[in-house]
Design a protein around this motif. Structure first.
Motif, PDB file in Angstrom:
ATOM      1  N   ASP A   1       0.826  -1.214   0.000  1.00 45.01           N
ATOM      2  CA  ASP A   1       0.000   0.000   0.000  1.00 45.01           C
ATOM      3  C   ASP A   1       0.858   1.261   0.000  1.00 45.01           C
ATOM      4  OD1 ASP A   1      -1.887  -1.959   0.311  1.00 45.01           O
ATOM      5  OD2 ASP A   1      -3.070  -0.858   1.798  1.00 45.01           O
ATOM      6  N   GLN A   2       1.956   1.208   0.765  1.00 48.02           N
ATOM      7  CA  GLN A   2       2.806   2.404   0.839  1.00 48.02           C
ATOM      8  C   GLN A   2       3.454   2.718  -0.504  1.00 48.02           C
ATOM      9  OE1 GLN A   2       5.152   2.272   4.744  1.00 48.02           O
ATOM     10  NE2 GLN A   2       4.100   0.295   4.648  1.00 48.02           N
ATOM     11  N   HIS A   3       3.886   1.649  -1.244  1.00 50.73           N
ATOM     12  CA  HIS A   3       4.420   1.883  -2.596  1.00 50.73           C
ATOM     13  C   HIS A   3       3.379   2.590  -3.458  1.00 50.73           C
ATOM     14  CE1 HIS A   3       6.911  -2.007  -1.904  1.00 50.73           C
ATOM     15  NE2 HIS A   3       7.725  -0.970  -1.748  1.00 50.73           N
ATOM     16  N   CYS A   4       2.125   2.115  -3.383  1.00 51.10           N
ATOM     17  CA  CYS A   4       1.061   2.695  -4.222  1.00 51.10           C
ATOM     18  C   CYS A   4       0.873   4.182  -3.920  1.00 51.10           C
ATOM     19  CB  CYS A   4      -0.263   1.968  -3.988  1.00 51.10           C
ATOM     20  SG  CYS A   4      -0.245   0.250  -4.493  1.00 51.10           S
TER      21      CYS A   4
ATOM     22  N   LEU B   1     -10.377  -0.918  -4.118  1.00 50.41           N
ATOM     23  CA  LEU B   1      -9.902  -1.904  -5.107  1.00 50.41           C
ATOM     24  C   LEU B   1     -10.009  -3.317  -4.527  1.00 50.41           C
ATOM     25  CD1 LEU B   1      -6.674  -0.233  -6.605  1.00 50.41           C
ATOM     26  CD2 LEU B   1      -8.970  -0.315  -7.592  1.00 50.41           C
ATOM     27  N   ARG B   2      -9.587  -3.463  -3.269  1.00 49.60           N
ATOM     28  CA  ARG B   2      -9.661  -4.797  -2.628  1.00 49.60           C
ATOM     29  C   ARG B   2     -11.119  -5.240  -2.481  1.00 49.60           C
ATOM     30  NH1 ARG B   2      -5.345  -2.892   0.686  1.00 49.60           N
ATOM     31  NH2 ARG B   2      -3.433  -4.016   0.152  1.00 49.60           N
ATOM     32  N   ARG B   3     -11.984  -4.296  -2.064  1.00 47.43           N
ATOM     33  CA  ARG B   3     -13.391  -4.629  -1.846  1.00 47.43           C
ATOM     34  C   ARG B   3     -14.033  -5.090  -3.160  1.00 47.43           C
ATOM     35  NH1 ARG B   3     -18.359  -2.962  -2.251  1.00 47.43           N
ATOM     36  NH2 ARG B   3     -17.763  -1.203  -3.572  1.00 47.43           N
ATOM     37  N   MET B   4     -13.757  -4.340  -4.233  1.00 43.78           N
ATOM     38  CA  MET B   4     -14.349  -4.695  -5.526  1.00 43.78           C
ATOM     39  C   MET B   4     -13.788  -6.018  -6.041  1.00 43.78           C
ATOM     40  SD  MET B   4     -14.693  -1.006  -7.434  1.00 43.78           S
ATOM     41  CE  MET B   4     -15.459  -1.632  -8.926  1.00 43.78           C
ATOM     42  N   ALA B   5     -12.478  -6.221  -5.849  1.00 40.59           N
ATOM     43  CA  ALA B   5     -11.847  -7.465  -6.323  1.00 40.59           C
ATOM     44  C   ALA B   5     -12.473  -8.679  -5.629  1.00 40.59           C
ATOM     45  CB  ALA B   5     -10.343  -7.411  -6.070  1.00 40.59           C
ATOM     46  N   ARG B   6     -12.690  -8.575  -4.316  1.00 34.59           N
ATOM     47  CA  ARG B   6     -13.295  -9.698  -3.573  1.00 34.59           C
ATOM     48  C   ARG B   6     -14.741  -9.917  -4.007  1.00 34.59           C
ATOM     49  NH1 ARG B   6     -10.070 -11.583   0.232  1.00 34.59           N
ATOM     50  NH2 ARG B   6      -8.351 -10.223   0.844  1.00 34.59           N
ATOM     51  N   LYS B   7     -15.454  -8.812  -4.245  1.00 34.54           N
ATOM     52  CA  LYS B   7     -16.852  -8.935  -4.668  1.00 34.54           C
ATOM     53  C   LYS B   7     -16.925  -9.619  -6.042  1.00 34.54           C
ATOM     54  CE  LYS B   7     -21.090  -6.247  -4.896  1.00 34.54           C
ATOM     55  NZ  LYS B   7     -21.714  -4.944  -5.013  1.00 34.54           N
ATOM     56  N   ILE B   8     -16.021  -9.231  -6.946  1.00 30.94           N
ATOM     57  CA  ILE B   8     -15.986  -9.850  -8.284  1.00 30.94           C
ATOM     58  C   ILE B   8     -15.677 -11.343  -8.148  1.00 30.94           C
ATOM     59  CG2 ILE B   8     -14.668  -9.907 -10.457  1.00 30.94           C
ATOM     60  CD1 ILE B   8     -14.430  -6.754 -10.071  1.00 30.94           C
ATOM     61  N   ASN B   9     -14.715 -11.681  -7.284  1.00 30.79           N
ATOM     62  CA  ASN B   9     -14.386 -13.098  -7.065  1.00 30.79           C
ATOM     63  C   ASN B   9     -15.591 -13.853  -6.499  1.00 30.79           C
ATOM     64  OD1 ASN B   9     -12.431 -15.312  -6.964  1.00 30.79           O
ATOM     65  ND2 ASN B   9     -12.593 -15.099  -4.741  1.00 30.79           N
TER      66      ASN B   9
ATOM     67  N   HIS C   1      -5.559   8.112  -2.363  1.00 36.08           N
ATOM     68  CA  HIS C   1      -5.750   7.958  -0.921  1.00 36.08           C
ATOM     69  C   HIS C   1      -5.867   6.478  -0.589  1.00 36.08           C
ATOM     70  CE1 HIS C   1      -7.667   8.671   3.029  1.00 36.08           C
ATOM     71  NE2 HIS C   1      -7.070   9.850   2.950  1.00 36.08           N
ATOM     72  N   GLN C   2      -5.557   6.116   0.657  1.00 35.44           N
ATOM     73  CA  GLN C   2      -5.702   4.727   1.113  1.00 35.44           C
ATOM     74  C   GLN C   2      -7.105   4.173   0.826  1.00 35.44           C
ATOM     75  OE1 GLN C   2      -3.391   2.561   2.663  1.00 35.44           O
ATOM     76  NE2 GLN C   2      -5.022   1.026   2.610  1.00 35.44           N
ATOM     77  N   ASP C   3      -8.117   5.056   0.931  1.00 32.07           N
ATOM     78  CA  ASP C   3      -9.505   4.600   0.685  1.00 32.07           C
ATOM     79  C   ASP C   3      -9.646   3.940  -0.684  1.00 32.07           C
ATOM     80  OD1 ASP C   3     -10.186   5.647   3.055  1.00 32.07           O
ATOM     81  OD2 ASP C   3     -11.353   7.341   2.267  1.00 32.07           O
TER      82      ASP C   3
END
Ligand code: 5GP
Length: 236
Positions: free
Chosen positions: A134-137, A152-160, A145-147
């Motif tokens: 996250d810090q690299h990003c 991105l993580r929330r959407m990726a998990r939902k897609i999975n 922003h961290q949000d």
């Protein structure tokens, strides 16, 4: 809507401007590449198959409430979609260990992961798409922003959570896949790029056979038949 000027040519697609700055056209190519472009080939009809598969999967995700750039399939190789600001992070989602995960961390190939792993890779061919935390990003200003990383993580998990059972019902294990995201004109994060056997791994539930680009990566052949098999299962 028609193509005007070539905006960008990638390894598997050409992206064209249209008369309307809010819309772009992706032209799916027959080219196949692996090992960051070192291994190259072409398979006639592969682009059209990926356009069809991506179209079906974008429609499915849109119906389930995932915002995507997809507007419509124009013809065999061309897809109309929204223009957006690309986020240069490849979001990798893994259910089963294989590929680079087994190589880098010495996890046994085929290990079912205790939970879905979501990783970030830097979308930069010159650097070989290195892993990001996250810090690299944030340091690289890939997100505001961290949000946005959390989103991105929330959407990726939902897609999975949508695609994994969908493919399981069709006799395929969704092993892992790569997602790309962008910001639309309102700054909302939406799914972009493609969803196809070029950027997803599918294993047959019964035989364990690969129905994806690993066939090319491993020099096995039968790419077109495998991609057609995935499309037929989606359409069944
Ligand atoms: P791995 O890191 O094991 O090579 O890939 C994990 C998953 O993400 C696989 O499904 C693979 O197809 C996809 N993936 C990772 N990087 C790329 C990339 O640069 N291009 C494409 N098309 N897929 C990728």
């Amino acid at each position: 809507m028609e193509k005007t000027k070539l905006l960008y040519e990638g390894k598997a697609k050409k992206i064209w401007n249209t008369q309307d700055k809010n819309f772009l056209i992706s032209e799916f190519k027959d080219d196949l590449t692996a090992l960051n472009g070192e291994k190259k080939s072409s398979e006639k009809g592969k682009g059209a198959l990926n356009n069809k598969i991506s179209t079906e999967l974008f429609k499915l995700l849109n119906d389930k409430g995932i915002p995507t750039h997809f507007i419509k399939k124009l013809d065999d190789n061309n897809m109309l979609h929204k223009a957006c600001e690309v986020i240069l992070i490849e979001v990798i989602v893994r259910n089963i260990a294989t590929g680079s995960l087994t190589r880098t961390l010495n996890i046994k190939d085929g290990t079912v992961l205790p939970f879905t792993l979501v990783e970030f890779d830097y979308k930069d061919d010159d650097l070989g798409d290195p892993k990001l935390n996250d810090q690299h990003c944030l340091i690289l200003n890939l997100v505001h922003h961290q949000d946005e990383l959390d989103e991105l993580r929330r959407m990726a998990r939902k897609i999975n959570n949508i695609l994994k059972p969908y493919f399981f019902e069709k006799g395929l294990k969704l092993v892992d896949f790569k997602l790309e995201f962008g910001r639309d004109l309102n700054g909302n994060i939406i799914l972009i790029d493609e969803l196809s056997p070029d950027n997803c791994r599918f294993w047959d539930i019964e035989s364990g056979e690969s129905f994806d680009k690993d066939r090319f990566r491993q020099g096995k052949g039968g790419i077109k038949v495998a991609y057609e098999n995935v499309l037929n299962r989606i359409l069944s």
